[in-house]
Design an enzyme around this catalytic site. Structure first.
Site, PDB file in Angstrom:
ATOM      1  N   GLU A  65       0.829  -1.233  -0.168  1.00 39.03           N
ATOM      2  CA  GLU A  65       0.088   0.014   0.023  1.00 39.03           C
ATOM      3  C   GLU A  65       0.939   1.253  -0.049  1.00 39.03           C
ATOM      4  O   GLU A  65       0.328   2.262  -0.687  1.00 39.03           O
ATOM      5  CB  GLU A  65      -1.086  -0.172   1.088  1.00 39.03           C
ATOM      6  CG  GLU A  65      -2.157  -0.893   1.214  1.00 39.03           C
ATOM      7  CD  GLU A  65      -1.624  -2.467   1.722  1.00 39.03           C
ATOM      8  OE1 GLU A  65      -2.511  -3.416   1.757  1.00 39.03           O
ATOM      9  OE2 GLU A  65      -0.606  -2.488   2.219  1.00 39.03           O
TER      10      GLU A  65
ATOM     11  N   PHE B  25     -11.746  -7.038  13.671  1.00 40.49           N
ATOM     12  CA  PHE B  25     -10.700  -7.626  12.624  1.00 40.49           C
ATOM     13  C   PHE B  25     -10.326  -6.508  11.774  1.00 40.49           C
ATOM     14  O   PHE B  25     -11.246  -6.113  11.167  1.00 40.49           O
ATOM     15  CB  PHE B  25     -11.023  -8.775  12.311  1.00 40.49           C
ATOM     16  CG  PHE B  25     -10.277  -9.345  11.113  1.00 40.49           C
ATOM     17  CD1 PHE B  25      -8.781  -9.886  11.668  1.00 40.49           C
ATOM     18  CD2 PHE B  25     -10.491  -9.382   9.706  1.00 40.49           C
ATOM     19  CE1 PHE B  25      -8.128 -10.492  10.882  1.00 40.49           C
ATOM     20  CE2 PHE B  25      -9.554  -9.849   8.970  1.00 40.49           C
ATOM     21  CZ  PHE B  25      -8.233 -10.410   9.416  1.00 40.49           C
ATOM     22  N   GLN B  26      -9.099  -6.364  11.900  1.00 41.33           N
ATOM     23  CA  GLN B  26      -8.554  -5.256  10.785  1.00 41.33           C
ATOM     24  C   GLN B  26      -9.048  -3.813  10.854  1.00 41.33           C
ATOM     25  O   GLN B  26      -9.590  -3.091   9.912  1.00 41.33           O
ATOM     26  CB  GLN B  26      -8.835  -5.636   9.171  1.00 41.33           C
ATOM     27  CG  GLN B  26      -7.742  -6.886   9.054  1.00 41.33           C
ATOM     28  CD  GLN B  26      -7.513  -7.124   7.589  1.00 41.33           C
ATOM     29  OE1 GLN B  26      -8.330  -6.904   6.623  1.00 41.33           O
ATOM     30  NE2 GLN B  26      -6.364  -7.899   7.216  1.00 41.33           N
TER      31      GLN B  26
ATOM     32  N   LYS C  86     -17.782  -0.857   5.763  1.00 39.71           N
ATOM     33  CA  LYS C  86     -18.189  -1.906   4.636  1.00 39.71           C
ATOM     34  C   LYS C  86     -19.499  -1.689   4.511  1.00 39.71           C
ATOM     35  O   LYS C  86     -20.332  -1.909   3.483  1.00 39.71           O
ATOM     36  CB  LYS C  86     -17.864  -3.101   5.433  1.00 39.71           C
ATOM     37  CG  LYS C  86     -18.154  -4.367   4.242  1.00 39.71           C
ATOM     38  CD  LYS C  86     -17.469  -5.532   4.761  1.00 39.71           C
ATOM     39  CE  LYS C  86     -17.804  -6.848   3.917  1.00 39.71           C
ATOM     40  NZ  LYS C  86     -17.099  -6.615   2.621  1.00 39.71           N
TER      41      LYS C  86
ATOM     42  N   MET D 105      24.355   8.958   2.122  1.00 43.84           N
ATOM     43  CA  MET D 105      24.425  10.106   2.909  1.00 43.84           C
ATOM     44  C   MET D 105      24.576  10.285   4.357  1.00 43.84           C
ATOM     45  O   MET D 105      25.391  11.095   4.900  1.00 43.84           O
ATOM     46  CB  MET D 105      23.055  11.071   2.530  1.00 43.84           C
ATOM     47  CG  MET D 105      22.949  12.412   3.020  1.00 43.84           C
ATOM     48  SD  MET D 105      24.005  13.427   2.222  1.00 43.84           S
ATOM     49  CE  MET D 105      23.016  13.899   0.731  1.00 43.84           C
TER      50      MET D 105
END
Length: 565
Positions: free
Chosen positions: A49, A111-112, A161, A478
């Site tokens: 993602e 969940f999630q 949802k 760097m």
């Protein structure tokens, strides 16, 4: 006719003329994925993602249109946070849609589940949790309006949802009606007049232009303004391409790794014209010694950016493109401008002497290895500058800023404000999706490229011919340079002891891999890579591990105190 929330989502994006979504499916957004299955909007399936958000970011920077992201709830949403923060720091227009657990389960540790609205509040321009399907079209309209107007930025919409399953009539609003959000576009007439008077009375003027020039689409107006008055012009990292890098008036980049001429010009100017820039600490160095002799004009659409870091004398709140047009309209006739150019001729000569005496350069390494700067110079010559360049973060980023000349706007894509390693490859993919027939090159380090290397699979799947030029010095370069200069060469955990074979890695993904260790091989590798049009290419350049980025202004020092090559 009623539609469910998922179908309303798709229909709304079509109304906004969205042509591409970057995303990754999951349970909370399955209804949307079912709705887009036969939709004409292109969906790019990413491998992480964070990659999706950086791709949308690169797409937005290259096109000027808002990037669109779709990810699922919980870890899908939290994986997007770094990309959102990157876009927020650089004011990149984007709308990110995240799935969420059903409304009734929010706050129950379902969940999630993650409070992505709370998490992203500090790193989005605005965000929404949709609580009623009847509000969905209004929220989407507002989100695109907010993301693309005023000072642009990412907007997040969290979609439970059950909202995606609920039904209502589809009515898409013609306009976003947000009474509390009314950006100022036109400059104040009195302030514009004061700015013109100050410029015309100056003897040592300098234009300091930032990313706002690109975001506003004002590169043409800036170029006309600088050329008409003969104004030496410097860009910030984010502003590169906003003024032609090949123009005689261009001083190069300003700041910590800016050119000697740019830093000295700003230090000695009597009139600093700041356009679409925010006086970032990497530009100003020690603030109380920044432009100490100058009266400062600051043009920016965001009023909170003006006098935030540096006090200015003439603030002008407004869109850069609008304000520059207003300034150009108030300039005197050709005879007066000719007199003004004579008035500032000695200053231009002085600036040109600085530029000639301290050109960007590098020493040939005694060990016979390649210089990374040489590789970038050859990339420029082979493409004749006609390429979109994305970068990772670190030495590779600074060398790309210094040694590739950006003649056109929206051809340099880099994470400036947040400095996000792993940005370059997905950003390059986003730009290549937008412009399939253009040459897109990601200039990378061997450390940063591995942070989102999985997106090679995305590029292969969609036949995207992104070129990845890895400046392979086997260090976190760097950080190693800072350890060399300021930590007695104690290279604590910056040596990349175990590295993949990048050529074999490319082949494992179904891409093409080349390696170069000599100047002759550099020519062969670049030539061969640019001919490939159907899949990505990794060019692994073995470069001098001890090469540094110069000029360099040590932290806390004024920008005229540079370490030179």
């Amino acid at each position: 006719m009623k539609k469910n929330g998922a179908d309303i989502f798709v229909a709304s994006l079509l109304k906004e003329k969205v042509d591409t979504i970057f995303g990754f499916p999951g349970g909370a957004v399955l209804d949307i994925y079912d709705s887009i299955f036969e939709c004409k909007i292109k969906h790019i399936l990413v491998r992480h993602e964070q990659g999706a958000v950086h791709m949308a970011d690169g797409y937005a920077r290259a096109t000027g249109k808002p990037g669109v992201v779709l990810v699922t709830s919980g870890p899908g949403a939290t994986n997007a946070v770094t990309g959102l923060a990157t876009a927020y720091m650089d004011s990149i227009p984007m709308v990110c849609f995240t799935g969420q657990v059903p409304t009734a389960l929010i706050g129950n540790d379902a969940f999630q589940e993650a409070d992505i609205v709370g998490i992203t509040r500090p790193c989005t321009k605005h965000n929404y949790l949709v609580k009623d399907v009847k509000d969905l079209t209004k929220i989407i309209k507002e989100a695109f309006h907010i993301a693309t107007t005023g000072r642009p930025g990412p907007v997040l919409i969290d979609l439970p949802k059950d909202i995606l399953k609920a039904e209502t009539e589809f009515i898409y609003p013609d306009e976003a009606d947000i009474s509390s959000y009314q950006p100022t576009y036109k400059g104040h007439r009195g302030q514009v007049k004061k700015a013109v008077d100050l410029i015309l009375s100056s003897k040592k003027p300098v234009v300091y232009a930032g990313g706002g020039v690109l975001l506003s689409g004002a590169a043409t107006e800036l170029t006309k303004f600088s050329r008409k008055l003969g104004l030496p012009t410097t860009n910030t990292l984010m502003g590169l391409g906003g003024f032609p890098g090949t123009d005689p008036l261009f001083l190069g980049m300003l700041g910590m790794h800016g050119t000697y001429a740019a830093n000295m010009a700003v230090t000695n100017t009597d009139c600093l014209i700041a356009i679409g820039s925010r006086f970032d600490d990497r530009v100003t160095g020690k603030i109380d010694e920044f432009a100490p002799y100058a009266k400062i004009i600051h043009i920016d659409i965001d009023p909170t950016s003006i006098s935030k870091n540096v006090d200015v004398d003439i603030p002008i709140v407004g869109d850069v493109k609008h304000v520059l047009k207003e300034i150009l309209a108030k300039l005197p006739d050709a005879k007066a401008i000719k007199t003004y150019k004579k008035q500032t001729a000695e200053w231009r000569d002085t600036v040109n002497e600085w530029a000639e005496k301290h050109k960007l350069g590098y020493r040939e390494p005694k060990n016979g290895m390649l210089n990374p700067q040489y590789v970038i110079e050859r990339l420029y010559e082979h493409t004749k500058g006609d390429a979109i360049i994305a970068t990772e973060v670190g030495q590779n980023q600074m060398w790309a800023a210094q040694f590739f000349k950006y003649a056109k706007p929206r051809t340099f894509l880099s994470s400036g404000g947040l400095g996000t390693m792993g940005y370059g490859l997905p950003a390059a993919i986003g730009a290549q999706v937008a412009f399939p027939n253009k040459t897109v090159i990601n200039i990378a380090g061997d450390g940063s490229i591995q942070m989102n290397i999985q997106e090679m699979a995305t590029a292969v799947q969609y036949g995207l011919p992104v070129k990845i030029a890895i400046l392979n010095n086997r260090f976190l370069g760097m950080v190693r340079q800072w350890q060399e200069l300021f930590y007695d060469k104690r290279y604590s955990h910056t040596c990349m002891g175990a590295q993949p074979d990048f050529v074999k890695l490319a082949e494992a993904y179904g891409a093409v891999g080349y390696r170069a260790k000599t100047k002759e091989e550099v020519e062969e590798v670049i030539t061969a890579s640019l001919k490939i049009k159907d899949r990505p290419v990794i060019m692994d350049f073995t470069v001098n591990p001890m090469e540094g980025v110069y000029p360099m202004v040590p932290a806390g020092q004024p920008i005229n105190k540079m370490l030179l090559v």
